[in-house]
Every structure is written in C-alpha cells, then in structure tokens.
Design a protein around this motif. Structure first.
Motif, short mmCIF file in Angstrom:
data_model
loop_
_atom_site.label_atom_id
_atom_site.label_comp_id
_atom_site.label_asym_id
_atom_site.label_seq_id
_atom_site.Cartn_x
_atom_site.Cartn_y
_atom_site.Cartn_z
N THR A 326 0.83 -1.20 0.00
CA THR A 326 0.00 0.00 0.00
C THR A 326 0.86 1.25 0.00
OG1 THR A 326 -1.62 -1.24 1.30
CG2 THR A 326 -1.93 1.13 1.14
N PHE A 327 1.93 1.23 0.78
CA PHE A 327 2.83 2.37 0.85
C PHE A 327 3.49 2.63 -0.49
CE2 PHE A 327 6.71 4.61 1.86
CZ PHE A 327 6.31 5.53 2.82
N SER A 328 3.90 1.57 -1.19
CA SER A 328 4.55 1.72 -2.49
C SER A 328 3.58 2.30 -3.52
CB SER A 328 5.08 0.37 -2.98
OG SER A 328 6.01 -0.16 -2.05
N CYS A 329 2.36 1.81 -3.52
CA CYS A 329 1.36 2.34 -4.47
C CYS A 329 1.08 3.82 -4.20
CB CYS A 329 0.07 1.53 -4.38
SG CYS A 329 0.25 -0.20 -4.91
N ALA A 330 0.92 4.16 -2.92
CA ALA A 330 0.65 5.56 -2.58
C ALA A 330 1.84 6.45 -2.93
CB ALA A 330 0.33 5.68 -1.09
N ALA A 331 3.07 5.98 -2.73
CA ALA A 331 4.25 6.78 -3.08
C ALA A 331 4.32 7.04 -4.57
CB ALA A 331 5.51 6.06 -2.59
N ILE A 332 4.00 6.05 -5.37
CA ILE A 332 4.02 6.24 -6.83
C ILE A 332 2.96 7.24 -7.26
CG2 ILE A 332 3.61 5.07 -9.03
CD1 ILE A 332 4.86 2.56 -7.79
N VAL A 333 1.77 7.14 -6.67
CA VAL A 333 0.69 8.05 -7.04
C VAL A 333 1.05 9.49 -6.69
CG1 VAL A 333 -1.70 8.68 -6.53
CG2 VAL A 333 -1.10 6.29 -6.91
N PHE A 334 1.52 9.72 -5.48
CA PHE A 334 1.86 11.08 -5.05
C PHE A 334 3.08 11.61 -5.81
CE2 PHE A 334 -0.54 9.88 -1.15
CZ PHE A 334 -1.47 10.90 -1.22
N ALA A 335 3.99 10.74 -6.18
CA ALA A 335 5.14 11.18 -6.97
C ALA A 335 4.70 11.69 -8.34
CB ALA A 335 6.13 10.03 -7.12
N ILE A 336 3.79 10.97 -8.97
CA ILE A 336 3.30 11.40 -10.28
C ILE A 336 2.49 12.69 -10.16
CG2 ILE A 336 1.78 10.75 -12.19
CD1 ILE A 336 2.56 7.85 -11.68
N LEU A 337 1.69 12.79 -9.10
CA LEU A 337 0.91 14.01 -8.90
C LEU A 337 1.82 15.22 -8.68
CD1 LEU A 337 -2.03 12.77 -6.62
CD2 LEU A 337 -2.15 13.47 -9.01
N LEU A 338 2.83 15.07 -7.84
CA LEU A 338 3.71 16.21 -7.57
C LEU A 338 4.49 16.61 -8.82
CD1 LEU A 338 4.83 18.06 -5.27
CD2 LEU A 338 6.80 16.51 -5.24
N TYR A 339 4.99 15.63 -9.54
CA TYR A 339 5.74 15.96 -10.77
C TYR A 339 4.85 16.66 -11.78
CZ TYR A 339 8.38 15.33 -15.07
OH TYR A 339 9.03 15.56 -16.27
N SER A 340 3.58 16.28 -11.84
CA SER A 340 2.67 16.89 -12.81
C SER A 340 2.35 18.34 -12.44
CB SER A 340 1.36 16.08 -12.89
OG SER A 340 1.63 14.75 -13.30
N VAL A 341 2.10 18.61 -11.15
CA VAL A 341 1.73 19.98 -10.76
C VAL A 341 2.94 20.89 -10.68
CG1 VAL A 341 -0.28 19.14 -9.50
CG2 VAL A 341 1.89 19.42 -8.28
N LEU A 343 5.42 20.88 -12.99
CA LEU A 343 6.04 21.00 -14.32
C LEU A 343 6.28 22.45 -14.71
CD1 LEU A 343 4.29 18.22 -16.46
CD2 LEU A 343 6.71 18.36 -15.83
N GLN A 344 5.41 23.34 -14.31
CA GLN A 344 5.55 24.74 -14.70
C GLN A 344 6.49 25.52 -13.77
OE1 GLN A 344 1.72 26.61 -14.37
NE2 GLN A 344 1.31 25.78 -12.33
N SER A 345 7.03 24.85 -12.75
CA SER A 345 7.92 25.54 -11.83
C SER A 345 9.37 25.43 -12.29
CB SER A 345 7.78 24.93 -10.43
OG SER A 345 8.71 25.51 -9.54
N ASN A 346 10.13 26.52 -12.13
CA ASN A 346 11.55 26.53 -12.48
C ASN A 346 12.46 26.38 -11.26
OD1 ASN A 346 11.04 26.96 -15.25
ND2 ASN A 346 10.75 29.17 -14.88
N SER A 347 11.88 26.10 -10.12
CA SER A 347 12.65 25.98 -8.89
C SER A 347 13.52 24.72 -8.92
CB SER A 347 11.72 25.94 -7.68
OG SER A 347 12.46 25.71 -6.49
N ARG A 348 14.74 24.85 -8.40
CA ARG A 348 15.63 23.70 -8.32
C ARG A 348 15.21 22.73 -7.21
NH1 ARG A 348 21.54 26.09 -7.71
NH2 ARG A 348 20.42 27.27 -6.09
N MET A 349 14.28 23.16 -6.36
CA MET A 349 13.78 22.30 -5.31
C MET A 349 12.71 21.34 -5.81
SD MET A 349 15.55 23.13 -2.64
CE MET A 349 16.90 23.30 -3.84
N SER A 350 12.22 21.54 -7.01
CA SER A 350 11.23 20.64 -7.58
C SER A 350 11.92 19.39 -8.11
CB SER A 350 10.46 21.33 -8.72
OG SER A 350 9.75 22.45 -8.24
N PRO A 351 11.33 18.21 -7.94
CA PRO A 351 11.93 16.99 -8.48
C PRO A 351 12.10 17.07 -9.98
CG PRO A 351 10.18 16.47 -6.92
CD PRO A 351 10.11 17.93 -7.17
N SER A 352 13.25 16.64 -10.46
CA SER A 352 13.54 16.73 -11.90
C SER A 352 12.76 15.72 -12.72
CB SER A 352 15.04 16.53 -12.13
OG SER A 352 15.46 15.27 -11.58
#
Length: 442
Positions: A326-341, A343-352
C-alpha cells in the motif's frame, strides 16, 4: 410425544426424540434405541459420560436451531464435545464467534511461542548428541565443551566465559568505531595515488593508518573471538546446521574481515594496490568490515524480550507486506501528482523527474522531511499535505496490529514463565524426595 431420557454425567435431560436433527452420521444421538451401547435398561435412560454444560447447549440447538457457546467451558473442550455429538462448528451463532474462535487464535499464538521458546530448556538440533559405545569418552568431552561454549547457564565457568565474550565483542565494536575517527589515525609515509573522483573519506581511510595501540587491541580481541568460533565449529555435533545460523556466518565473516583489515593496517597499502584499481577491493572489504557490526546481536540474542520481538515481527509479516504494498502504491501516485503539478515551476527544489519524486514521496510519507526537494506551487502544497496525512494513516494502522501481536506474545510469555517456575519447583521437590520424573518439553 416420544420423550427420551438422557443422563449426562448425573444430569438428567428429557427431550422429544423428534427434536434431534441436523447432526452428522457419526453422532451417538442418531440411533437411540434399546440396542444402543449407551442404553441403561435398569433406569430406562441413555447414559453419556460427557460434559453436561455443553450438552445443555446441544439440546437448546435442537429446539431453537441456534447454537450458542457456553462461556464457562473452554472453547477447545466445546469443540471436542460438538464433534462427539455430531454438530458442525459452522452452526455457531455470530454472537459467539469471538468466544469460540478467539481460543483458536490464542492456542496458535501459544504454540508458536512454545516452539520458539520452550518451557523446559532443551537442546536444539545443533546440540543433539548421540554417543556411540566406541567413542563415548570423546563424544562426552565434545559435548561438555559444546555445552560450555553454547549454553552459558550450564555452569558458573560458562557464565564467566559468556561475560568475557560479551566484553570482547563490546571492545571490538568500540575499536571498529574508533578506527573511523581521523584524530586517532596518522598519515602513511607513502600515500596512494588515488583517482580524482575519490571521496575525502576514502582518501583518509587509505592514506592513513590507525594508532598501533588500536591495532594491537584489535588483534587480541579478534584472536579470542576466532579461537572461540573455531572451538564451537569443532565441537558442534551438527556443523551443517551450525553454518546455516545467521550469527555464526556473520562471526566468520567478521573475524576474517578483521584479519584482512589488520594486515592492511600493519603493512603499506601501496604494497597491495600499486595499480590504483581499488574498486574491486573496496566492495568486498566493506562487506567484511560491516559484518563486524552484526556481532552486537550476540549480546542480546539470548534475551527473552528480544526473541518475543523477533517472533512478533515474523508473525506480522502479512500485515507488514500489506503495508509495504500500500505504501509503495501511494508513493508512486503522489510522486506522479507532484511531478505533474510542478512541471511549470523553475525551482531547483522541484523533483527533476517522477523517479526523484518517488524519493520525495517516501521521505514525506515517513515524516522524515530532508528538505532536498519540496513543492513550490500551490497545488504542490496541497499534494504535499495530503501525502503527509496519508503516510501517517498508512503507517499507524499496521503498526497497531504488530503492537497487538507483540502484546499477545508478551502476555503468553509471562504465563509460560509462571508454568516454568512450577516445573522447576516440581523438579526440586522430586530431587528432595528421590522421585525421578522426566519432564517432556512443551
């Protein structure tokens, strides 16, 4: 009305013969007539030497078609009685499920505990000696030596030896930690020519040597531990089983790795690595060195509380696997959500990328929060909040189950200890009275 009289261990029951139904073909109630083995012609009744309290619930089941379990009788005894009277367990009402099936869970827990920590101290397969007449003296000497090395409660000298071993392991671990401190190391006269990308910590390790006092103490402690391991291996009656045990294998790797590192500390490293290709050597040497850390588990391996903790974790593997999935599935979902939202940020703190975002999700859900990556957009903040709350909930629920399992094992361990005290008292009384009563381990 065809009434029949049934005497159950002195308690008289009268019921209509037509009420007896929904029973198995093996039930003694199936054919109640004058030819039955339970029929008493003098009293004109059927006598059964069984539990009367359970039979009362059996008659109640015949009348109402509802089977309720009596709370004043052990559930295991109820199960035996129902099997005798030919009533399947599946007919038990839902209100009695907890009373009936909880005992099964308790018995399974108790059996696991007694298998792992038996009531009577007994030798395991690694200690099962079968002396032969021709070699009885040799086997007896090996058995005594093994008991001295393996069972520290066998004698006073064994306890002293065990204390020395624990002290040696503790000193060896402290020396291993001190060897990583730069202030207790001195520069080598001939430094190695390392590659430019070599880390500073690795440069310090290869171009310096520990103080000679540390080397001497490490050689003494490792000699003691090496001899102790070899004596165990030589006197063990089952060497195959001995080498399958985790602590024995790590001890072997530990003292082998210690001798290798001591050789490197005494002699110049340039003598061994003149070519400069260190990577094929670093990895095996790191594994051998790290195996020394597992020696500390020998200090607590005989502790009953630690054994219960290990057994609790092993018994909760199903819940832990569910947590991991369950933890692995939730981590993948939140990782995709964060990367998607983000995308328009130029901050170096955002995951590449989404793979790096999985690292952020794991760190956030476990409430570690290194701060190397974090959301900067408003939607990213929302995703971060939901990710944190989800992680807390996911981790808290299975841990509660594991804690409950540990509590059950711990409580049963206290009952086991009480029973062990009774066995020891009986053994002392038997010695005083001269009565030889062999206790079978449970």
């Amino acid at each position: 009305m065809d009434l029949i009289t049934i005497n159950v261990r002195g308690t008289i029951f009268m019921t209509n013969a037509s009420n007896i139904r929904n029973i198995l073909l093996t039930s003694p109630l199936l054919n109640l007539n004058e030819h039955s083995q339970y029929y008493n012609p003098k009293r004109q009744e059927y006598f059964f030497d069984r539990n009367a309290a359970v039979f009362e619930t059996v008659l109640d089941y015949f009348v109402t078609d509802k089977l309720h379990v009596p709370t004043n009788v052990c559930a295991e005894r109820v199960r035996e009685e129902l099997a005798f009277w030919g009533i399947p367990d599946r007919h038990i009402e839902k209100c009695c499920w907890k009373t009936f099936f909880q005992s099964t869970e308790d018995m399974n827990t108790l059996q696991k505990l007694l298998k792992y920590i038996p009531c009577v101290q007994r030798r395991d397969r690694c200690c099962s000696w079968t002396p032969t007449p021709k070699r009885s003296q040799t086997y007896d000497m090996r058995s005594r030596m093994w008991s001295f090395l393996h069972d520290y409660q066998s004698s006073t000298s064994a306890k002293v030896h065990h204390s020395l071993i624990c002290m040696t392991i503790l000193i060896s671990t402290i020396l291993m930690l001190l060897k990583t401190v730069k202030s207790v190391r001195y520069e080598n006269p001939i430094p190695l020519q390392l590659e430019n990308h070599t880390s500073e910590a690795l440069r310090m390790y290869w171009n310096t040597s520990p103080h000679m006092s540390i080397v001497i103490l490490e050689a003494i402690t490792n000699t003691f531990l090496t001899i102790e391991w070899m004596l165990k291996f030589a006197t063990c009656p089952n060497r195959t089983f001995f080498m399958k045990q985790f602590l024995n294998v790590t001890d072997l790797m530990a003292w082998l790795g210690t001798w290798v590192t001591l050789t490197l500390d005494i002699k110049s490293c340039a003598f061994f690595f003149s070519t400069g290709h260190l990577m094929p050597v670093i990895l095996p040497l790191c594994i051998l060195t790290a195996s020394r850390g597992f020696r500390v588990f020998r200090l607590i391996s005989d502790n009953c509380g630690v054994k219960i903790l290990v057994l609790s974790v092993y018994s909760s593997l199903r819940e832990l696997c569910i947590l991991l999935m369950t933890f692995s599935c939730a981590a993948i979902v939140f990782a995709i959500l964060l990367y998607s939202v983000q995308l328009q940020s130029n901050s170096r703190m955002s995951p590449s990328d989404a793979v790096v975002a999985i690292w952020w999700a794991v760190i956030t859900m476990t409430t570690v929060g290194y701060g190397d990556y974090y959301p900067t957009e408003p939607l990213g903040h929302v995703v971060g909040v939901i990710c944190s709350i989800t992680g807390i909930v996911l981790i808290a629920l299975p841990i509660a189950v594991t804690s409950s399992t540990f509590s059950d094992f711990y409580n049963f361990s206290k009952y086991r200890a009480c029973y062990q005290e009774l066995l020891e008292k009986d053994g002392e009384n038997d010695k005083k009275t001269g009565y030889n009563n062999e206790v079978v381990p449970m």
